[in-house]
Design a protein around this motif. Sequence first.
Motif, PDB file in Angstrom:
ATOM      1  N   THR A 167       0.825  -1.193   0.000  1.00  0.00           N
ATOM      2  CA  THR A 167       0.000   0.000   0.000  1.00  0.00           C
ATOM      3  C   THR A 167       0.860   1.244   0.000  1.00  0.00           C
ATOM      4  O   THR A 167       1.830   1.342   0.746  1.00  0.00           O
TER       5      THR A 167
ATOM      6  N   THR B  87      -4.208   2.226  -1.946  1.00  0.00           N
ATOM      7  CA  THR B  87      -4.531   2.845  -0.671  1.00  0.00           C
ATOM      8  C   THR B  87      -5.335   1.881   0.176  1.00  0.00           C
ATOM      9  O   THR B  87      -5.849   0.871  -0.324  1.00  0.00           O
TER      10      THR B  87
ATOM     11  N   GLN C 201      -6.385   6.464   3.285  1.00  0.00           N
ATOM     12  CA  GLN C 201      -7.456   7.448   3.290  1.00  0.00           C
ATOM     13  C   GLN C 201      -8.171   7.276   4.629  1.00  0.00           C
ATOM     14  O   GLN C 201      -8.429   6.144   5.052  1.00  0.00           O
TER      15      GLN C 201
END
Length: 216
Positions: free
Chosen positions: A60, A142, A64
């Motif tokens: 990753t 993400t 968020q």
Amino acid sequence: MSNVRNADKNTKTVPHVVKEEIIAAGKWARLDKTTYVDPSGKTRTWETVKRTTRQSHTATDGVQILAILNRAHHKDFVVLVKQFRPPMGCYTLEFPAGLIDDNESAETTALRELKEETGYKGEVVRVSPVMCLDPGLSNCTTQFVMVNINGDDPDNLNPTQELEFIDVILLPLDGFQIRIDELLQKEDMVVDAKVYIYSVALQAFTKPSEVPAVRQ
């Protein structure tokens, strides 16, 4: 003979990347020429943007943060940030977010970035799987980290940001999409797709009768 032709026609190649060549590289990102084989077996090329900051211990790039501010006897609020984004050339409305540093987990990054960008301290309640952001352009990934913020905690009564050029915007969870639309009409900025998709999903789940009909 016809059966052989049909078998050949239905046979598909497993698509895969053959090689990647750097076209240009900067401090934070690079542009690659990606050579790959498509499902028909044909060799093709693609231009791919990649971050140079991804840590070796994770798949990753960053997180968020979906942070909900809870206060006794008050409505719940979604914590958003407004900041100038050079690629867009304007201000954007986004979830707090950030890149994962070396030896950090997604949870640690989320709490660190939340404190830096908004001043709030929170508690992680859930972490999503790794998700792609713009797969037609980039390999950037993400994870969504859901965080609860106790607004009655003394540390959260007067939160102090550590980043100077980010504005914190609190929008009520109730009527979230309507408040975003109103905000966009008043201010010259672009809303992040993830924020707006969340608002639409929230509206559809909580008040399905108020979701605008899609014209055929």
